[in-house]
Design a protein around this motif. Structure first.
Motif, PDB file in Angstrom:
ATOM      1  N   SER A  30      56.475  59.992  44.370  1.00  0.00           N
ATOM      2  CA  SER A  30      56.701  60.742  43.139  1.00  0.00           C
ATOM      3  C   SER A  30      57.621  60.004  42.159  1.00  0.00           C
ATOM      4  O   SER A  30      57.771  60.429  41.017  1.00  0.00           O
ATOM      5  N   SER A  31      58.192  58.908  42.587  1.00  0.00           N
ATOM      6  CA  SER A  31      59.027  58.098  41.702  1.00  0.00           C
ATOM      7  C   SER A  31      58.209  57.175  40.817  1.00  0.00           C
ATOM      8  O   SER A  31      58.760  56.501  39.948  1.00  0.00           O
ATOM      9  N   TYR A  32      56.899  57.138  41.042  1.00  0.00           N
ATOM     10  CA  TYR A  32      56.050  56.173  40.357  1.00  0.00           C
ATOM     11  C   TYR A  32      54.839  56.826  39.706  1.00  0.00           C
ATOM     12  O   TYR A  32      54.222  57.730  40.276  1.00  0.00           O
ATOM     13  N   ALA A  33      54.509  56.324  38.533  1.00  0.00           N
ATOM     14  CA  ALA A  33      53.174  56.559  38.013  1.00  0.00           C
ATOM     15  C   ALA A  33      52.240  55.652  38.812  1.00  0.00           C
ATOM     16  O   ALA A  33      52.637  54.561  39.225  1.00  0.00           O
ATOM     17  N   MET A  34      51.027  56.099  39.024  1.00  0.00           N
ATOM     18  CA  MET A  34      50.100  55.345  39.869  1.00  0.00           C
ATOM     19  C   MET A  34      48.827  55.027  39.112  1.00  0.00           C
ATOM     20  O   MET A  34      48.359  55.815  38.280  1.00  0.00           O
ATOM     21  N   GLY A  35      48.277  53.878  39.439  1.00  0.00           N
ATOM     22  CA  GLY A  35      47.040  53.480  38.790  1.00  0.00           C
ATOM     23  C   GLY A  35      46.067  52.870  39.774  1.00  0.00           C
ATOM     24  O   GLY A  35      46.452  52.423  40.863  1.00  0.00           O
ATOM     25  N   TRP A  36      44.827  52.873  39.387  1.00  0.00           N
ATOM     26  CA  TRP A  36      43.769  52.148  40.105  1.00  0.00           C
ATOM     27  C   TRP A  36      43.210  51.100  39.152  1.00  0.00           C
ATOM     28  O   TRP A  36      42.965  51.375  37.969  1.00  0.00           O
ATOM     29  N   PHE A  37      43.009  49.921  39.706  1.00  0.00           N
ATOM     30  CA  PHE A  37      42.432  48.811  38.970  1.00  0.00           C
ATOM     31  C   PHE A  37      41.314  48.212  39.797  1.00  0.00           C
ATOM     32  O   PHE A  37      41.225  48.435  40.999  1.00  0.00           O
ATOM     33  N   ARG A  38      40.472  47.429  39.149  1.00  0.00           N
ATOM     34  CA  ARG A  38      39.439  46.706  39.875  1.00  0.00           C
ATOM     35  C   ARG A  38      39.320  45.316  39.290  1.00  0.00           C
ATOM     36  O   ARG A  38      39.606  45.085  38.117  1.00  0.00           O
ATOM     37  N   GLN A  39      38.889  44.404  40.158  1.00  0.00           N
ATOM     38  CA  GLN A  39      38.790  43.014  39.739  1.00  0.00           C
ATOM     39  C   GLN A  39      37.621  42.341  40.426  1.00  0.00           C
ATOM     40  O   GLN A  39      37.594  42.241  41.657  1.00  0.00           O
ATOM     41  N   ALA A  40      36.690  41.894  39.642  1.00  0.00           N
ATOM     42  CA  ALA A  40      35.557  41.133  40.150  1.00  0.00           C
ATOM     43  C   ALA A  40      35.942  39.662  40.202  1.00  0.00           C
ATOM     44  O   ALA A  40      36.812  39.207  39.448  1.00  0.00           O
ATOM     45  N   PRO A  41      35.296  38.902  41.079  1.00  0.00           N
ATOM     46  CA  PRO A  41      35.606  37.466  41.177  1.00  0.00           C
ATOM     47  C   PRO A  41      35.457  36.756  39.839  1.00  0.00           C
ATOM     48  O   PRO A  41      34.461  36.940  39.140  1.00  0.00           O
ATOM     49  N   GLY A  42      36.468  36.007  39.463  1.00  0.00           N
ATOM     50  CA  GLY A  42      36.413  35.245  38.234  1.00  0.00           C
ATOM     51  C   GLY A  42      36.700  36.038  36.976  1.00  0.00           C
ATOM     52  O   GLY A  42      36.618  35.494  35.863  1.00  0.00           O
ATOM     53  N   LYS A  43      37.027  37.318  37.143  1.00  0.00           N
ATOM     54  CA  LYS A  43      37.285  38.153  35.970  1.00  0.00           C
ATOM     55  C   LYS A  43      38.709  38.687  36.015  1.00  0.00           C
ATOM     56  O   LYS A  43      39.358  38.700  37.054  1.00  0.00           O
ATOM     57  N   ASP A  44      39.177  39.149  34.859  1.00  0.00           N
ATOM     58  CA  ASP A  44      40.502  39.736  34.793  1.00  0.00           C
ATOM     59  C   ASP A  44      40.515  41.102  35.478  1.00  0.00           C
ATOM     60  O   ASP A  44      39.479  41.774  35.594  1.00  0.00           O
ATOM     61  N   ARG A  45      41.694  41.491  35.909  1.00  0.00           N
ATOM     62  CA  ARG A  45      41.860  42.806  36.499  1.00  0.00           C
ATOM     63  C   ARG A  45      41.618  43.869  35.418  1.00  0.00           C
ATOM     64  O   ARG A  45      42.115  43.755  34.299  1.00  0.00           O
ATOM     65  N   GLU A  46      40.878  44.886  35.784  1.00  0.00           N
ATOM     66  CA  GLU A  46      40.449  45.904  34.829  1.00  0.00           C
ATOM     67  C   GLU A  46      41.062  47.261  35.187  1.00  0.00           C
ATOM     68  O   GLU A  46      40.991  47.687  36.347  1.00  0.00           O
TER      69      GLU A  46
END
Length: 124
Positions: A30-46
């Motif tokens: 609860s001390s943190y905002a949380m996120g989900w990201f995804r990253q395909a090979p050779g691409k930036d994290r999205e």
């Protein structure tokens, strides 16, 4: 320092659903905002989705809006990503992340702790 471990990835068919989990240890979620990201090979994290500390505010990438739902259970120190109507283009590694920032943060650089990721593969 919080440690994050994702689970729930796998191989599914287009149109199926998966629920990813992100379990936190070594800190109070609860001390943190949380996120989900995804990253395909050779691409930036999205950026995929983000939830505020108490779960009352969420944000989604346009590509997943209406299909994915982020939620959290602070009592269980766990964050979830419910993914419905999956598409082949959702195939990649998904990672959860924790941010100490109090503003709405959507960029990977604004997150302080990361899990190792879980693979999601969607076949057509």
């Amino acid at each position: 320092q919080v440690q994050l471990v994702e689970s729930g990835g796998g191989s599914v068919q287009a149109g199926d659903s998966l629920r990813l989990s992100c379990a936190a240890s070594g800190g109070t979620l609860s001390s943190y905002a949380m996120g989900w990201f995804r990253q395909a090979p050779g691409k930036d994290r999205e950026f995929v989705a983000r939830v505020s500390r108490i779960g009352d505010n969420t944000r989604y990438a346009d590509s997943v809006k209406g299909r994915f739902t982020i939620s959290r259970d602070n009592a269980r120190n766990t964050v979830y990503l419910q993914m419905n109507t999956l598409k082949p283009e959702d195939t990649t590694v998904y990672s959860c992340a924790a941010s100490r920032a109090y503003t709405i943060v959507l960029r990977p650089t604004e997150y302080d702790y990361w899990g190792q990721g879980t693979q999601v593969t969607v076949s057509s």
